[in-house]
Design a protein around this motif. Structure first.
Motif, PDB file in Angstrom:
ATOM      1  N   UNK A 122       0.807  -1.223   0.000  1.00 45.48           N
ATOM      2  CA  UNK A 122       0.000   0.000   0.000  1.00 45.48           C
ATOM      3  C   UNK A 122       0.837   1.269   0.000  1.00 45.48           C
ATOM      4  N   UNK A 123       2.161   1.106   0.092  1.00 44.72           N
ATOM      5  CA  UNK A 123       3.032   2.292   0.155  1.00 44.72           C
ATOM      6  C   UNK A 123       2.961   3.089  -1.138  1.00 44.72           C
ATOM      7  N   UNK A 124       3.141   4.392  -1.005  1.00 47.03           N
ATOM      8  CA  UNK A 124       3.208   5.273  -2.166  1.00 47.03           C
ATOM      9  C   UNK A 124       4.678   5.524  -2.482  1.00 47.03           C
ATOM     10  N   UNK A 125       5.076   5.152  -3.703  1.00 47.74           N
ATOM     11  CA  UNK A 125       6.431   5.456  -4.158  1.00 47.74           C
ATOM     12  C   UNK A 125       6.353   6.771  -4.900  1.00 47.74           C
ATOM     13  N   UNK A 126       6.994   7.778  -4.357  1.00 49.85           N
ATOM     14  CA  UNK A 126       6.847   9.107  -4.948  1.00 49.85           C
ATOM     15  C   UNK A 126       8.094   9.933  -4.824  1.00 49.85           C
ATOM     16  N   UNK A 127       7.910  11.233  -4.967  1.00 45.36           N
ATOM     17  CA  UNK A 127       9.024  12.159  -4.878  1.00 45.36           C
ATOM     18  C   UNK A 127       9.089  12.779  -3.495  1.00 45.36           C
TER      19      UNK A 127
END
Lengths: 94, 350
Positions: free
Chosen positions: B200-205
């Motif tokens: 569920x993690x968000x991979x982002x900036x």
């Protein structure tokens, strides 16, 4: 009114800092502690034993009772001062 | 990216990126690569002594596998860089903002005796950040039991997929946070492993990080210093060992403590969003008493929050002031920090 609030806050913050220095036997003067410095972790690096010492000091010297479920007030000198100034009503949030 | 100071959108990221990354870190897990971090290694018999003269914090008392966030000052007590110092059994990793890394490296090399070796590992190493209230078990899930139960400001070295990886518990958002230092070409693999462990993690900036830091009043050199303020004016007392006999800027710090500060940083809040110019003036009864350094809108608090420098006499919590905005003067109130009680803090206290 403004000047009165300002003076009261300055005096309270100074008392909280002096209490921390004395109760925890910190090798610091009150002027060497910033009001928003984190007390645990990054900041002064206090631990849970120190927290208990602070609780006893605040209750004895500043006349407020700290509930067991309110550890959040110890995040900084300012959050402690908020709690004391509110007579124990503030929970450490803005 | 939203510029926390003036509310304008910057290049490369969108409002939805910011909202998504903010929500992930405040309520779940956010994964990102920290591209703007310099990584310097100092080793040799005289390394600890060199660093103790170089930084304002105490290096001699920094135990192995521990991290100290401290400051490099100039001779006037101004901040050159805030640095994170990792003691790896006498070999030290120094991290700091990438744009300050060159200056720190040059100053270190200028001070270093012959028995100290200094290397720049910025290009070789990547730093992968994992942050959020649900991130507590991820280091062990990815790196094994050696990385389980790390205390704040501690780190360990372990092997992941055959690579030597340093896992550190350090973050600047008030949530549980970890950095994985890995060979740069392997960063993608670490991100994939973390993603597998936390679907569920968000991979982002990093578009939300200025705001996340501001909510905690976690020092942010690029936004919190605007007018040649001293480290003490910025409230960085906790980065300084006032009893250390020698470090860069010590005399200036001691003189400033003795004389008293001219101005001090202080948090403020406002009920409505504020559209502020850079260094917007703050006034009391028509007289300018300070200026805004950093501000933004807190989604969690649903209030404007910020950091201002006020003349020392006025820099106390709970007082109303006027700030000049694009829409005219608006009322702000000085407030204690951290502004926000994070989910990670609540969980840690249970």
């Amino acid at each position: 009114m403004f000047d009165e609030r300002l003076t009261q806050r300055r005096e309270l913050v100074t008392r909280v800092k002096e209490l921390l220095v004395r109760a925890l036997q910190l090798d610091l003067t009150p002027d060497e502690i910033a009001e928003d410095s984190p007390l645990f972790g990054f900041g002064l690096g206090l631990d849970s034993i120190d927290a208990l010492t602070i609780i006893v000091g605040i209750e004895d010297e500043l006349g407020v009772v700290i509930p067991e479920d309110m550890p959040y007030i110890f995040r900084s000198v300012n959050t402690i001062a908020d709690f004391v100034a509110s007579g124990g009503a503030r929970d450490g949030t803005v | 990216m939203t510029d926390a100071r003036d509310g304008r959108m910057g290049a490369g990221a969108t409002a939805s990126d910011l909202e998504r990354e903010y929500a992930a870190i405040r309520t779940g897990v956010g994964i990102s690569t920290v591209d703007d971090l310099a990584k310097l290694v100092v080793r040799g018999d005289g390394a600890a002594e060199l660093l103790d003269r170089f930084v304002a914090g105490n290096v001699a008392r920094l135990i192995e596998n521990s991290i100290r966030w401290t400051a490099v000052l100039d001779e006037r007590g101004r901040l050159v860089a805030d640095v994170q110092l990792y003691n790896d059994f006498g070999e030290y990793l120094i991290t700091c903002d990438a744009d300050a890394g060159g200056v720190v490296l040059d100053l270190l090399r200028g001070d270093a005796p012959g028995d100290v070796e200094i290397e720049d590992h910025t290009d070789r190493l990547a730093a992968v950040a994992v942050e959020g209230p649900d991130s507590l078990d991820l280091p062990a899930a990815v790196a094994g039991p050696d990385a389980a139960g790390l205390s704040l400001l501690r780190f360990t070295r372990c092997t992941i997929g055959g690579d030597d990886v340093t896992v550190a518990r350090i973050g600047f958002t008030g949530e549980f946070g970890y950095l994985f230092f890995v060979p740069r070409e392997r960063a993608g693999e670490i991100v994939a492993r973390l993603r597998d462990a936390a679907p569920a993690a968000v991979v982002g900036g990093r578009s939300a990080h200025d705001l996340l830091r501001l909510e905690m009043r976690s020092f942010n050199r690029k936004l919190d210093l605007v007018r040649d303020e001293t480290a003490l004016e910025a409230g960085l007392h906790w980065m300084i060992d006032f009893r250390k006999p020698e470090f860069r800027g010590r005399d200036a710090v001691a003189a400033e403590i003795a004389a008293g500060l001219r101005r001090r940083s202080i948090g403020f809040i406002a009920a409505e969003p504020l559209s502020l110019a850079r260094e917007a003036p703050v006034s009391h009864e028509g007289t300018t008493v300070g200026y805004v350094a950093n501000a933004g809108w807190s989604p969690s608090l649903e209030r404007a929050i910020g950091l201002a420098y006020l003349d020392e006499r006025f820099a106390w919590v709970g007082l109303p002031y006027e700030v000049e905005t694009d829409a005219g003067p608006r009322t702000i109130e000085t407030a204690s920090a951290p502004f926000l009680l994070t989910e990670s803090t609540k969980r840690a206290a249970r």
